[in-house]
Design a protein around this motif. Structure first.
Motif, PDB file in Angstrom:
ATOM      1  N   UNK A  89      -0.999 -18.338 -24.946  1.00 22.97           N
ATOM      2  CA  UNK A  89       0.181 -17.494 -24.722  1.00 22.97           C
ATOM      3  C   UNK A  89      -0.182 -16.034 -24.486  1.00 22.97           C
ATOM      4  N   UNK A  90      -1.268 -15.559 -25.099  1.00 19.99           N
ATOM      5  CA  UNK A  90      -1.646 -14.153 -24.937  1.00 19.99           C
ATOM      6  C   UNK A  90      -1.989 -13.831 -23.480  1.00 19.99           C
ATOM      7  N   UNK A  91      -2.585 -14.782 -22.773  1.00 16.60           N
ATOM      8  CA  UNK A  91      -2.930 -14.561 -21.368  1.00 16.60           C
ATOM      9  C   UNK A  91      -1.655 -14.380 -20.543  1.00 16.60           C
ATOM     10  N   UNK A  92      -0.661 -15.214 -20.813  1.00 18.25           N
ATOM     11  CA  UNK A  92       0.615 -15.112 -20.093  1.00 18.25           C
ATOM     12  C   UNK A  92       1.292 -13.776 -20.396  1.00 18.25           C
ATOM     13  N   UNK A  93       1.337 -13.393 -21.667  1.00 13.46           N
ATOM     14  CA  UNK A  93       2.021 -12.145 -22.036  1.00 13.46           C
ATOM     15  C   UNK A  93       1.296 -10.927 -21.457  1.00 13.46           C
ATOM     16  N   UNK A  94      -0.026 -10.970 -21.412  1.00  9.91           N
ATOM     17  CA  UNK A  94      -0.777  -9.852 -20.832  1.00  9.91           C
ATOM     18  C   UNK A  94      -0.611  -9.787 -19.316  1.00  9.91           C
ATOM     19  N   UNK A  95      -0.477 -10.941 -18.680  1.00 13.16           N
ATOM     20  CA  UNK A  95      -0.226 -10.969 -17.240  1.00 13.16           C
ATOM     21  C   UNK A  95       1.121 -10.311 -16.918  1.00 13.16           C
ATOM     22  N   UNK A  96       2.145 -10.670 -17.679  1.00 11.06           N
ATOM     23  CA  UNK A  96       3.472 -10.067 -17.483  1.00 11.06           C
ATOM     24  C   UNK A  96       3.411  -8.570 -17.756  1.00 11.06           C
ATOM     25  N   UNK A  97       2.729  -8.192 -18.829  1.00  8.09           N
ATOM     26  CA  UNK A  97       2.610  -6.779 -19.183  1.00  8.09           C
ATOM     27  C   UNK A  97       1.860  -5.988 -18.111  1.00  8.09           C
ATOM     28  N   UNK A  98       0.823  -6.594 -17.526  1.00  6.36           N
ATOM     29  CA  UNK A  98       0.109  -5.903 -16.449  1.00  6.36           C
ATOM     30  C   UNK A  98       1.043  -5.628 -15.280  1.00  6.36           C
ATOM     31  N   UNK A  99       1.843  -6.627 -14.905  1.00 11.51           N
ATOM     32  CA  UNK A  99       2.811  -6.411 -13.833  1.00 11.51           C
ATOM     33  C   UNK A  99       3.783  -5.293 -14.167  1.00 11.51           C
TER      34      UNK A  99
END
Length: 196
Positions: A19-29
């Motif tokens: 889940x951390x990878x998904x949340x960091x991807x959204x945060x990067x965007x």
């Protein structure tokens, strides 16, 4: 100080299982949109790619997708982008993404993500560009890869100055700061893009 008007993001077309990878991807965007940095990426609505795009689009960011014709399937391509560019093949896709971008960030992904990262860093090593290349090491995802690269330096297969072309951080703001501060080494430009 490098001006980052646009950043190309390399990442997985799968979501992975963390889940951390998904949340960091959204945060990067989100961060790119907030800083008015256009996102350039592979145009998919699926996987980590889709999450980065969603993060940017949900915060009124500019998102440019680049996809080869053979991958332009309805279930793959994102139809809600600011701009969608179609190329004839993968090589043209990578050249277009390079041309549109002031820097590059790699998130977790598979073979395709690694191939994009290593090609763009090899182009830098050869003097084809001097743009900053960042690796967002989410949750230590790339620790083993970094260990391999360090071993390549120790064994004499990779020069330290080329290893240092890869800017690494586990924090998005920290990585963007490193990319803005990046000073490329002066290398002879003995290759031209037309020869790649």
């Amino acid at each position: 100080m490098n001006v980052l008007n646009s950043i190309c993001v390399f990442c997985g077309s799968s979501e992975g299982n963390h889940e951390e990878v998904i949340s960091q991807a959204i945060l990067l965007g989100e961060k790119l949109a907030e800083q008015e940095i256009a996102l350039v990426y592979g145009a998919a609505k699926i996987g980590i790619m889709g999450h980065v795009a969603k993060g940017a689009l949900d915060h009124n960011g500019k998102v440019i997708g680049v996809i080869p014709e053979f991958l332009k399937l309805k279930e793959v391509v994102h139809q809600g982008l600011s701009e969608l560019i179609t190329t004839e093949n993968m090589h043209q896709r990578k050249m277009k993404m390079h041309d549109l971008s002031d820097g590059f960030i790699t998130l977790p992904g598979g073979f395709g993500t690694l191939e994009e990262l290593f090609e763009i860093i090899t182009w830098s090593q050869l003097g084809l560009h001097q743009k900053p290349i960042g690796l967002l090491n989410v949750g230590g995802f790339y620790d083993h890869l970094l260990g391999l690269l360090e071993n390549m330096v120790r064994r004499g297969f990779l020069k330290m100055e080329n290893f240092e072309l890869l800017l690494v951080d586990d924090n998005i703001n920290g990585l963007l700061e490193k990319m803005r501060a990046f000073k490329p080494a002066q290398v002879p430009k003995w290759l031209k893009p037309s020869r790649t």
